[in-house]
Design a protein around this motif. Structure first.
Motif, PDB file in Angstrom:
ATOM      1  N   VAL A  15      13.033   8.852   1.960  1.00 20.03           N
ATOM      2  CA  VAL A  15      12.173   8.331   0.898  1.00 20.03           C
ATOM      3  C   VAL A  15      11.435   7.079   1.361  1.00 20.03           C
ATOM      4  O   VAL A  15      12.046   6.128   1.836  1.00 20.03           O
ATOM      5  N   ASP A  16      10.111   7.101   1.232  1.00 20.14           N
ATOM      6  CA  ASP A  16       9.323   5.888   1.441  1.00 20.14           C
ATOM      7  C   ASP A  16       9.087   5.237   0.089  1.00 20.14           C
ATOM      8  O   ASP A  16       8.519   5.865  -0.819  1.00 20.14           O
ATOM      9  N   THR A  17       9.521   4.021  -0.045  1.00 17.63           N
ATOM     10  CA  THR A  17       9.452   3.347  -1.347  1.00 17.63           C
ATOM     11  C   THR A  17       8.148   2.581  -1.499  1.00 17.63           C
ATOM     12  O   THR A  17       7.553   2.199  -0.495  1.00 17.63           O
ATOM     13  N   PRO A  18       7.705   2.344  -2.740  1.00 23.04           N
ATOM     14  CA  PRO A  18       8.303   2.806  -3.989  1.00 23.04           C
ATOM     15  C   PRO A  18       8.045   4.294  -4.221  1.00 23.04           C
ATOM     16  O   PRO A  18       6.996   4.800  -3.826  1.00 23.04           O
ATOM     17  N   THR A 265      12.520  -1.044  -2.309  1.00 24.93           N
ATOM     18  CA  THR A 265      13.176  -1.730  -1.203  1.00 24.93           C
ATOM     19  C   THR A 265      13.036  -3.247  -1.342  1.00 24.93           C
ATOM     20  O   THR A 265      11.965  -3.743  -1.708  1.00 24.93           O
ATOM     21  N   ASP A 278       9.453  -4.059  -3.365  1.00 24.44           N
ATOM     22  CA  ASP A 278       8.116  -3.513  -3.061  1.00 24.44           C
ATOM     23  C   ASP A 278       7.581  -2.691  -4.230  1.00 24.44           C
ATOM     24  O   ASP A 278       7.083  -1.567  -4.059  1.00 24.44           O
ATOM     25  N   VAL A 328      17.763  -0.531  -0.436  1.00 20.94           N
ATOM     26  CA  VAL A 328      16.959   0.298  -1.339  1.00 20.94           C
ATOM     27  C   VAL A 328      17.705   0.432  -2.672  1.00 20.94           C
ATOM     28  O   VAL A 328      18.874   0.827  -2.703  1.00 20.94           O
TER      29      VAL A 328
ATOM     30  N   TYR B  92       1.542  -7.925   4.067  1.00 20.97           N
ATOM     31  CA  TYR B  92       2.692  -7.692   3.195  1.00 20.97           C
ATOM     32  C   TYR B  92       3.934  -7.778   4.070  1.00 20.97           C
ATOM     33  O   TYR B  92       3.904  -7.338   5.220  1.00 20.97           O
ATOM     34  N   ALA B  97      11.464   1.184   6.097  1.00 23.17           N
ATOM     35  CA  ALA B  97      12.485   2.137   5.646  1.00 23.17           C
ATOM     36  C   ALA B  97      11.883   3.534   5.562  1.00 23.17           C
ATOM     37  O   ALA B  97      10.671   3.708   5.626  1.00 23.17           O
ATOM     38  N   GLY B  98      12.761   4.528   5.359  1.00 15.50           N
ATOM     39  CA  GLY B  98      12.305   5.911   5.247  1.00 15.50           C
ATOM     40  C   GLY B  98      11.527   6.292   6.496  1.00 15.50           C
ATOM     41  O   GLY B  98      11.969   6.048   7.619  1.00 15.50           O
ATOM     42  N   THR B  99      10.352   6.863   6.306  1.00 14.92           N
ATOM     43  CA  THR B  99       9.520   7.256   7.446  1.00 14.92           C
ATOM     44  C   THR B  99       8.461   6.199   7.763  1.00 14.92           C
ATOM     45  O   THR B  99       7.553   6.438   8.557  1.00 14.92           O
ATOM     46  N   LYS B 100       8.575   5.028   7.136  1.00  9.79           N
ATOM     47  CA  LYS B 100       7.524   4.027   7.317  1.00  9.79           C
ATOM     48  C   LYS B 100       7.438   3.480   8.734  1.00  9.79           C
ATOM     49  O   LYS B 100       6.356   3.137   9.199  1.00  9.79           O
ATOM     50  N   ARG B 103       5.438   5.843  10.618  1.00 10.50           N
ATOM     51  CA  ARG B 103       4.039   5.795  10.172  1.00 10.50           C
ATOM     52  C   ARG B 103       3.336   4.557  10.734  1.00 10.50           C
ATOM     53  O   ARG B 103       2.163   4.623  11.133  1.00 10.50           O
ATOM     54  N   SER B 368       3.056   3.386  -1.077  1.00 10.55           N
ATOM     55  CA  SER B 368       4.162   3.118  -0.142  1.00 10.55           C
ATOM     56  C   SER B 368       3.689   3.201   1.307  1.00 10.55           C
ATOM     57  O   SER B 368       2.625   3.734   1.579  1.00 10.55           O
TER      58      SER B 368
END
Lengths: 368, 368
Positions: A15-18, A265, A278, A328, B92, B97-100, B103, B368
């Protein structure tokens, strides 16, 4: 509320937040509970899709027995009609400006369509828009039962029914929204009583001009528990499908019925006594106030105390450990409906956090 | 403000409300004015695209001389990078987190990319995410100049620069956001002074560890008029492109610089002293309060006094004529940035209301 964090922990790496997370087992229970309540009281359920704007969730509601759906604007109705929904009530005093008249006419050609009206000018404009097919458009007269928003006074409902019939439109009944029941727990029952009195007056007003009000349609998740009289034929709850903090505070749902939260996060911890999440107004809207905050973190006493566009300020009281940067968290909104409109898709999982899928918020951004 | 209503009247038949209308001649003047101001003070302009989320408007800014753009999250940066923008500052304190992480790494392979950090853990996580190419990611240290949001205390900036360099990332400078200057007219100049003192301390902190702060980056539309010292190398205003009521009240823009309004239709007039507009929180967000209201109607003294999701309550004082049902009005928001995120497209015209085009809000919903 710890169950929300547990579900999140199971899928957090994907999961990429939000991001809005939906627990579909809880959704299904909420849908079944509402349908069971309605069956018990001989009511039809016509859920308001504004809460989810998601075709898949609408299908779950119809499969469970909903008689059709309620939409808040032409764009939402179009999305659901295109997905095969064939009985749509646009419960809004719609005005056919711009290309909306044409769109309504087209829509009425592909689905059973009812729209709200609360004034004669709108009746005339809708009849004009329908051209030589006014009989395809059903009219439900909106009455004001105390919310002081839109809706004609109930004793004027019959006049609007007559005006509609004169133009070949089909008046089928009356509806109202007891919005003044969303303000305080003790206001719910009172607003539901107001609603019933107003609907009864409106039905008599229809009868007085020789029109039968077949549809007598009532709101809303907070007041539905008190909307059980023989007069009422259908209920239009929306928020019950996800629930939220506002409904919990009103006593209209329990915390274990909350089925949507936003994964967020911790991105900064440089100011003592707070952390920054975030999640800001672009993800959440700004439903809240300094007293109830702008959303609650599952498993914590603290609430979001302030929002900027991309930053949520979580005040952490001294007795509570501060979550570290990168943590998270599961955030439960005060009011769930605006959230869904901010995202392209819902991450749909279950209470175990298994098999997350992505469902499109298909009617997102459809505001006209 | 009558000019907004005039532009609207010229195109009203082609607009389904609610809809955001952009006057592109006013936008162009706003862009040129900011660029002229910056040239005069030897500043680079790196506009924040959060305000418009629109590739076409970003291009106008770059064509006028912007050195690159500022983004608020990875998703916005991706949309603009895909459209050919090649110098992006993600201002920012991003956490991968996640796939960030993946990316960000991908993004840094296609565009010059700077990201903000305000803590060592984020430096480490970003370095991990960049794998064997940490040298492709530029780091700008966020400092807190008084907004008490994110940002390290300025004297700690050097430590973060060192931590970044140690991991092969490229520390290029410092930035801050004087958000405490958006609260009251007399707060703007004070916040800009705080900003300058904090940036100076941070630059010294960089020098103390042997790193040159080439980039010294300041906010924001309300404070930019006071951000002219030799120390500052770039400004990151966003709202100047459209302006809004909040900036007008602060004295940061004039009413004739307002370039975006929302077209909205009167849909109900059944309650004396008010009319209902087809514009609620899903279109507007909820930036406002009972005192300043939730948006102003061009050419009227009255403001939106209350919002539901699809309903705007416009209180009409007794001395003002009530607009009739079906009237389409121009509504100027308090805060323009959240508006754009709610719609799929902007209707772009000029002050004469001619030749409306539709420009996609391409980064809409990218949160996100």
């Amino acid at each position: 509320m710890h169950r929300l964090q547990r579900a999140l922990d199971a899928l957090v790496e994907r999961v990429d937040t939000p991001a809005p997370i939906v627990l579909i087992d809880v959704v299904q229970r909420n849908i079944d509970r509402m349908q069971g309540f309605a069956a018990q009281h001989d009511l039809q359920v016509r859920p308001h899709v504004k809460t989810h704007k998601c075709v898949e969730i609408g299908r779950l509601q119809v499969e469970a027995g909903a008689v059709g759906i309620t939409a808040g604007n032409v764009g939402e109705a179009e999305v659901f009609a295109a997905a095969g929904f064939d009985d749509i009530f646009l419960a809004y005093p719609v005005w056919p400006a711009g290309t909306k008249g044409e769109r309504i006419r087209r829509l009425a050609g592909t689905t059973r369509l009812r729209v709200g009206v609360d004034n004669v000018a709108a009746v005339e404009a809708l009849a004009d828009a329908m051209g030589d097919e006014p009989g395809r458009l059903e009219i439900v007269v909106e009455i004001d039962c105390g919310a002081r928003r839109s809706g004609t006074p109930p004793e004027g409902a019959g006049d609007l029914a007559l005006a509609a019939r004169k133009r070949g439109l089909v008046p089928v009944g009356v509806y109202t929204y007891p919005g003044h029941g969303s303000s305080a727990p003790d206001a719910r029952e009172r607003a539901a009583r107001d609603q019933e009195v107003a609907l009864a007056t409106a039905v008599r007003s229809f009868a007085g001009v020789g029109v039968t009000a077949e549809v007598v349609s009532a709101g809303s998740t907070p007041t539905v528990a008190f909307s059980t009289s023989d007069l009422i034929t259908e209920i239009r709850p929306g928020e019950y499908v996800f629930c939220d903090m506002d409904n919990t505070r009103l006593g209209a749902c329990d915390e274990d019925q909350i089925a949507l939260f936003v994964a967020t996060t911790v991105v900064s911890d440089r100011v003592p006594g707070q952390v920054i999440l975030d999640i800001g107004t672009k993800a959440l809207g700004r439903d809240g106030d300094p007293q109830r905050g702008y959303g609650r973190i599952a498993g914590r006493t603290s609430v979001l105390s302030k929002l900027n566009e991309y930053h949520g300020f979580l005040a952490v009281p001294p007795e509570e450990p501060r979550p570290g940067v990168g943590t998270v968290l599961a955030m439960v909104p005060n009011h769930v409906c605006p959230i869904v409109n901010n995202f392209e898709e819902l991450i749909v999982t279950d209470s175990q956090g298994t098999m997350p899928q992505r469902w499109s918020v298909a009617a997102r951004g459809r505001l006209s």
